[in-house]
Design a protein around this motif. Structure first.
Motif, PDB file in Angstrom:
ATOM      1  N   THR A 115      32.668  49.800  57.838  1.00  0.00           N
ATOM      2  CA  THR A 115      33.813  50.537  58.381  1.00  0.00           C
ATOM      3  C   THR A 115      34.443  49.780  59.538  1.00  0.00           C
ATOM      4  O   THR A 115      35.666  49.662  59.627  1.00  0.00           O
ATOM      5  CB  THR A 115      33.364  51.934  58.846  1.00  0.00           C
ATOM      6  N   GLU A 119      36.436  46.934  55.622  1.00  0.00           N
ATOM      7  CA  GLU A 119      36.340  46.573  54.218  1.00  0.00           C
ATOM      8  C   GLU A 119      37.160  47.537  53.361  1.00  0.00           C
ATOM      9  O   GLU A 119      37.133  48.743  53.570  1.00  0.00           O
ATOM     10  CB  GLU A 119      34.883  46.567  53.774  1.00  0.00           C
ATOM     11  N   SER A 120      37.860  46.990  52.392  1.00  0.00           N
ATOM     12  CA  SER A 120      38.820  47.777  51.616  1.00  0.00           C
ATOM     13  C   SER A 120      38.175  48.851  50.754  1.00  0.00           C
ATOM     14  O   SER A 120      38.817  49.854  50.418  1.00  0.00           O
ATOM     15  CB  SER A 120      39.652  46.846  50.727  1.00  0.00           C
ATOM     16  N   ASP A 121      36.906  48.669  50.383  1.00  0.00           N
ATOM     17  CA  ASP A 121      36.272  49.623  49.467  1.00  0.00           C
ATOM     18  C   ASP A 121      35.353  50.623  50.144  1.00  0.00           C
ATOM     19  O   ASP A 121      34.653  51.377  49.467  1.00  0.00           O
ATOM     20  CB  ASP A 121      35.481  48.860  48.395  1.00  0.00           C
ATOM     21  N   VAL A 122      35.330  50.642  51.481  1.00  0.00           N
ATOM     22  CA  VAL A 122      34.328  51.464  52.164  1.00  0.00           C
ATOM     23  C   VAL A 122      34.537  52.960  51.912  1.00  0.00           C
ATOM     24  O   VAL A 122      33.568  53.718  51.778  1.00  0.00           O
ATOM     25  CB  VAL A 122      34.297  51.146  53.676  1.00  0.00           C
ATOM     26  N   GLU A 124      35.684  54.383  49.183  1.00  0.00           N
ATOM     27  CA  GLU A 124      35.166  54.680  47.854  1.00  0.00           C
ATOM     28  C   GLU A 124      33.645  54.611  47.817  1.00  0.00           C
ATOM     29  O   GLU A 124      32.991  55.401  47.120  1.00  0.00           O
ATOM     30  CB  GLU A 124      35.777  53.711  46.827  1.00  0.00           C
ATOM     31  N   ARG A 125      33.067  53.668  48.558  1.00  0.00           N
ATOM     32  CA  ARG A 125      31.602  53.587  48.619  1.00  0.00           C
ATOM     33  C   ARG A 125      31.018  54.872  49.194  1.00  0.00           C
ATOM     34  O   ARG A 125      29.999  55.376  48.711  1.00  0.00           O
ATOM     35  CB  ARG A 125      31.187  52.381  49.459  1.00  0.00           C
ATOM     36  N   CYS A 126      31.668  55.389  50.208  1.00  0.00           N
ATOM     37  CA  CYS A 126      31.195  56.649  50.806  1.00  0.00           C
ATOM     38  C   CYS A 126      31.380  57.817  49.846  1.00  0.00           C
ATOM     39  O   CYS A 126      30.503  58.688  49.734  1.00  0.00           O
ATOM     40  CB  CYS A 126      31.933  56.909  52.117  1.00  0.00           C
ATOM     41  N   ARG A 127      32.496  57.849  49.162  1.00  0.00           N
ATOM     42  CA  ARG A 127      32.753  58.950  48.239  1.00  0.00           C
ATOM     43  C   ARG A 127      31.778  58.931  47.058  1.00  0.00           C
ATOM     44  O   ARG A 127      31.394  59.988  46.550  1.00  0.00           O
ATOM     45  CB  ARG A 127      34.195  58.875  47.718  1.00  0.00           C
ATOM     46  N   ARG A 128      31.374  57.756  46.600  1.00  0.00           N
ATOM     47  CA  ARG A 128      30.439  57.668  45.484  1.00  0.00           C
ATOM     48  C   ARG A 128      29.083  58.289  45.816  1.00  0.00           C
ATOM     49  O   ARG A 128      28.328  58.680  44.924  1.00  0.00           O
ATOM     50  CB  ARG A 128      30.247  56.205  45.055  1.00  0.00           C
ATOM     51  N   GLY A 147      32.933  57.621  56.058  1.00  0.00           N
ATOM     52  CA  GLY A 147      34.100  57.791  55.211  1.00  0.00           C
ATOM     53  C   GLY A 147      35.271  58.390  55.969  1.00  0.00           C
ATOM     54  O   GLY A 147      36.418  57.962  55.824  1.00  0.00           O
ATOM     55  N   ARG A 154      42.860  54.159  58.136  1.00  0.00           N
ATOM     56  CA  ARG A 154      43.903  53.910  57.142  1.00  0.00           C
ATOM     57  C   ARG A 154      45.093  54.852  57.297  1.00  0.00           C
ATOM     58  O   ARG A 154      46.006  54.848  56.472  1.00  0.00           O
ATOM     59  CB  ARG A 154      43.315  54.037  55.733  1.00  0.00           C
TER      60      ARG A 154
END
Length: 407
Positions: A115, A119-122, A124-128, A147, A154
């Motif tokens: 965070t 990182e651009s995918d953080v 989504e990583r948290c949501r998963r 998240g 953002r």
């Protein structure tokens, strides 16, 4: 991790005796569990050096005995990663891929640094990890909080607050209503609301709904901080720091009334126990508060310190935000450039960019930390230099001549 023992040294002595006993009989699993508990104890009281040393000892012991991928081996690696992050090392940590260990302690800890790095995918990583909240409350706590923090970076403020609300509701059922991790989560929500309210004020919108929404988080922080603790327990340095940060964010949400500078100083000081990233983030807000109060010289000093730390750590969103503050506040910082041209001064170009966004003079003034009257002077100079009669024509001419960004 926000609460510590009153007698951590005594607890460590008892654990050290147990550690010697485990080593004497060759019980490596128990040895690793004790080292994990000792690292946790040192972390809770703010002894980051001690926590790092114990975690490193455990990680090495797990490696030497082939227990790296066991629960205790991974948890010790998690504590090593946590302490490294708090001390300002945002280097990515390689997490072993284990299908049966999604949401383990190490999997969660790496989200803090991800965070901070931006990182651009953080998100989504948290949501998963959300389907696993019911399996382990730590997953809801850490992945939910990180998240929400990433969403706020953002600019997705409403989503950030909504996620914090869901995490708190989930954890209230599993823990006490005023659980201490709620201080951190509430501070994140208040920061998102303050950013949204700041945007409302600049755009001429009423921030009242944001302010009202923030009251429940501010109240939670105060009630939790004052909650009686069991004998032998006290609020640790991290808990005190997040309480200070939450109070400062609440003041920012209210429009930075008198006294806000002191609240941000308190937050910077509280994180000074060794939490480098959050100290830098609070210092950025201190610089902003100083600008609002008219103390430009000190604002520049604090912003420069925050920027140096953010760049050294690789905290991209924070460094970007500090440079943006410097640009808007006309603070001369290393690496903080201002737009300009041969025709318009940097400030005139900046004012015209905001005119192009439809902002009024007073709204532009709030964004750039200057008065509406000063904005009016800049606008008049722009009209004269471009030889036009109105704001719309000035924007059109400036766009066609490349003096401000393209539409």
């Amino acid at each position: 991790m926000l609460v510590a023992s009153d007698d951590a040294d005594r607890a460590d002595q008892i654990l050290a005796q147990a550690l010697d006993a485990a080593r004497a009989v060759g019980d490596t699993t128990t040895e690793l569990r004790i080292l994990q508990n000792m690292a946790s104890s040192r972390y809770d009281v703010g002894d980051l050096d001690g926590a790092a040393r114990l975690a490193a000892t455990g990680v090495e012991r797990a490696r030497a005995t082939g227990l790296t991928n066991t629960t205790h081996g991974l948890d010790l690696a998690g504590y090593a990663a946590l302490v490294a992050y708090v001390r300002g090392d945002l280097t990515p940590v390689q997490v072993p891929e284990r299908a049966d260990d999604d949401g383990g302690f190490l999997d969660l800890i790496v989200l803090y640094a991800a965070t901070a790095r931006g990182e651009s995918d953080v998100v989504e990583r948290c949501r998963r990890l959300e389907p696993l909240w019911s399996r382990d409350t730590a997953i809801a706590h850490v992945a939910g909080g990180c998240g929400a923090d990433a969403l706020a970076w953002r600019g997705r403020f409403d989503e950030s607050v909504e996620l914090v609300d869901r995490v708190i509701a989930h954890l209230e059922k599993a823990w006490l209503p005023l659980f201490f991790a709620g201080i951190w989560l509430s501070s994140i929500a208040l920061a998102a609301l303050a950013d949204a309210a700041q945007e409302d004020r600049v755009r001429g919108r009423d921030p009242g709904a944001r302010v009202a929404a923030g009251e429940r988080f501010a109240t939670r922080i105060e009630q939790t901080a004052q909650r009686p603790l069991p004998p032998g327990r006290k609020v640790g340095p991290e808990g005190l720091a997040w309480t200070a940060r939450g109070r400062a964010e609440h003041a920012r949400l209210l429009g930075s009334p008198p006294g806000t500078v002191e609240l941000w100083r308190a937050a910077v000081d509280a994180f000074g126990y060794g939490y480098r990233y959050e100290e830098a983030r609070s210092r950025w807000r201190l610089a902003e508060s100083l600008l609002l109060s008219g103390d430009r010289d000190e604002a520049a000093l604090e912003a420069a310190r925050a920027l140096a730390d953010a760049e050294d750590m690789g905290a991209v969103p924070l460094a970007t935000a500090i440079r943006e503050l410097a640009r808007r506040g006309r603070l001369a910082l290393p690496g903080a450039r201002t737009a300009g041209s041969d025709v318009l001064t940097a400030r005139e170009a900046e004012v015209l960019e905001l005119v192009a966004q439809g902002l009024s003079n007073n709204q532009i003034g709030r964004r750039l930390f200057i008065s509406g009257k000063t904005v009016s002077v800049h606008v008049s100079n722009v009209l004269a230099k471009l030889e036009v009669s109105g704001r719309a024509e000035a924007v059109d001419v400036a766009h066609r001549r490349g003096l401000i960004g393209s539409r």
